[in-house]
Design an enzyme around this catalytic site. Structure first.
Site, PDB file in Angstrom:
ATOM      1  N   GLU A 129      -1.927  -9.389  -0.828  1.00 18.93           N
ATOM      2  CA  GLU A 129      -3.376  -9.534  -0.725  1.00 18.93           C
ATOM      3  C   GLU A 129      -4.034  -9.481  -2.099  1.00 18.93           C
ATOM      4  O   GLU A 129      -4.979 -10.227  -2.391  1.00 18.93           O
ATOM      5  CB  GLU A 129      -3.943  -8.442   0.184  1.00 18.93           C
ATOM      6  CG  GLU A 129      -3.555  -8.643   1.639  1.00 18.93           C
ATOM      7  CD  GLU A 129      -3.901  -7.446   2.516  1.00 18.93           C
ATOM      8  OE1 GLU A 129      -4.450  -7.653   3.605  1.00 18.93           O
ATOM      9  OE2 GLU A 129      -3.617  -6.294   2.098  1.00 18.93           O
ATOM     10  N   ALA A 160       0.838  -1.195   0.000  1.00 19.26           N
ATOM     11  CA  ALA A 160       0.000   0.000   0.000  1.00 19.26           C
ATOM     12  C   ALA A 160       0.878   1.253   0.000  1.00 19.26           C
ATOM     13  O   ALA A 160       2.019   1.224   0.456  1.00 19.26           O
ATOM     14  CB  ALA A 160      -0.920  -0.001   1.215  1.00 19.26           C
ATOM     15  N   GLY A 190      -0.345  -5.129   0.683  1.00 18.21           N
ATOM     16  CA  GLY A 190      -1.489  -5.078  -0.214  1.00 18.21           C
ATOM     17  C   GLY A 190      -1.227  -5.786  -1.526  1.00 18.21           C
ATOM     18  O   GLY A 190      -2.159  -6.297  -2.160  1.00 18.21           O
ATOM     19  N   GLU A 230       2.921  -5.778   7.418  1.00 16.74           N
ATOM     20  CA  GLU A 230       2.206  -4.659   8.048  1.00 16.74           C
ATOM     21  C   GLU A 230       2.539  -4.480   9.529  1.00 16.74           C
ATOM     22  O   GLU A 230       2.573  -3.354  10.037  1.00 16.74           O
ATOM     23  CB  GLU A 230       0.682  -4.846   7.890  1.00 16.74           C
ATOM     24  CG  GLU A 230       0.163  -4.636   6.480  1.00 16.74           C
ATOM     25  CD  GLU A 230       0.187  -5.891   5.625  1.00 16.74           C
ATOM     26  OE1 GLU A 230      -0.450  -5.898   4.557  1.00 16.74           O
ATOM     27  OE2 GLU A 230       0.850  -6.884   6.027  1.00 16.74           O
TER      28      GLU A 230
END
Length: 256
Positions: free
Chosen positions: A110, A64, A107, A130
């Site tokens: 994911e 991210a 991300g 994270e």
């Protein structure tokens, strides 16, 4: 600005390529919105039978874009409703093949796990780091990784933030295949073309039943499977497939 490039490398195959090379394809709000829009559009396109998702030859998505939310509070994060953008990918009815080179972190990992098939390069780097910046995965990392590799492997990587390579991803069951880095894109396209040549109604029913059944009881999941199996006998493609098999010729599937 277009951060997601779309092309059609073969009949029935669409390819989406994340393009933010200056930040290793970090996922900002614009990228997520463009991915959601593209998956929604392609999911409704009868000419598209398979979708390849990639970041190109050097990086998938490094995570991210922290600059967008590092200083936001809980209410502001809730108001972003990012989960609705991820949902558009998760609900896409077309089979998705992720072609992963380089970083697929946070991300990015994911995002890859939203695919149905993952082709990974040997030097691809997966991970959910994270925890190292004081948070946790928020787009399915804790749930999809656990379902893919099991509790004990998932907890190791979720709680330490350690990365793992393509060979490890394959050994754990996260990657469908691991190939040499320079073969990732070609192999993903080869698989996508193979799937695109299959009857599309059967492909979408397989995907729907697998995803719906994985969290249901076995009896319920088998019921879903039987219903979908019987439903396909109303399709022209089922009749074409049977005739082609008996006549020893290649089938011509139309999606009807």
């Amino acid at each position: 600005m277009d951060f997601v490039k779309r092309d059609f490398p073969a009949p029935g195959v669409a390819r989406l390529t994340i393009h933010r090379p200056e930040v290793r394809n970090a996922l900002n709000q614009a990228v997520r919105e463009q991915l959601a829009e593209q998956f929604s559009t392609l999911g409704r396109n009868a000419e598209v039978r398979t979708i390849i998702l990639t970041g190109g030859d050097t990086v998938f998505a490094a995570g991210a874009d922290l600059t967008e939310f590092a200083d936001k509070n809980a209410v502001q994060m809730q108001q972003r409703t990012v989960h609705l953008l991820w949902q558009a990918i998760a609900e896409c009815p077309k089979p998705i093949v992720a072609a992963v080179n380089g970083y697929a972190l946070g991300g990015g990992c994911e995002l890859a796990m939203h695919a149905d098939i993952i082709v990974a390069g040997r030097n691809a780097t997966f991970g959910q780091p994270e925890i190292r910046v004081g948070v946790m995965p928020g787009a399915g990392g804790t749930q999809r990784l656990t379902r893919a590799v099991g509790k004990f492997q998932a907890m190791k990587y979720l709680l330490t933030g350690l990365p793992f390579k393509g060979d490890e991803a394959f050994a754990m069951g996260l990657a469908s295949e691991v190939v040499d880095d320079e073969q990732v894109q070609a192999r993903a396209l080869e698989l996508a073309q193979l799937i695109a040549g299959m009857p599309p109604l059967a492909a979408t029913q397989i995907k729907e039943v697998v995803l719906a059944g994985q969290d249901a009881s076995l009896d319920t999941a088998l019921l879903l499977e039987r219903k979908a199996f019987n439903l396909l006998f109303a399709s022209q493609d089922q009749k074409e497939g049977a005739r082609a098999f008996l006549e020893k010729r290649p089938p011509n599937y139309t999606g009807n």
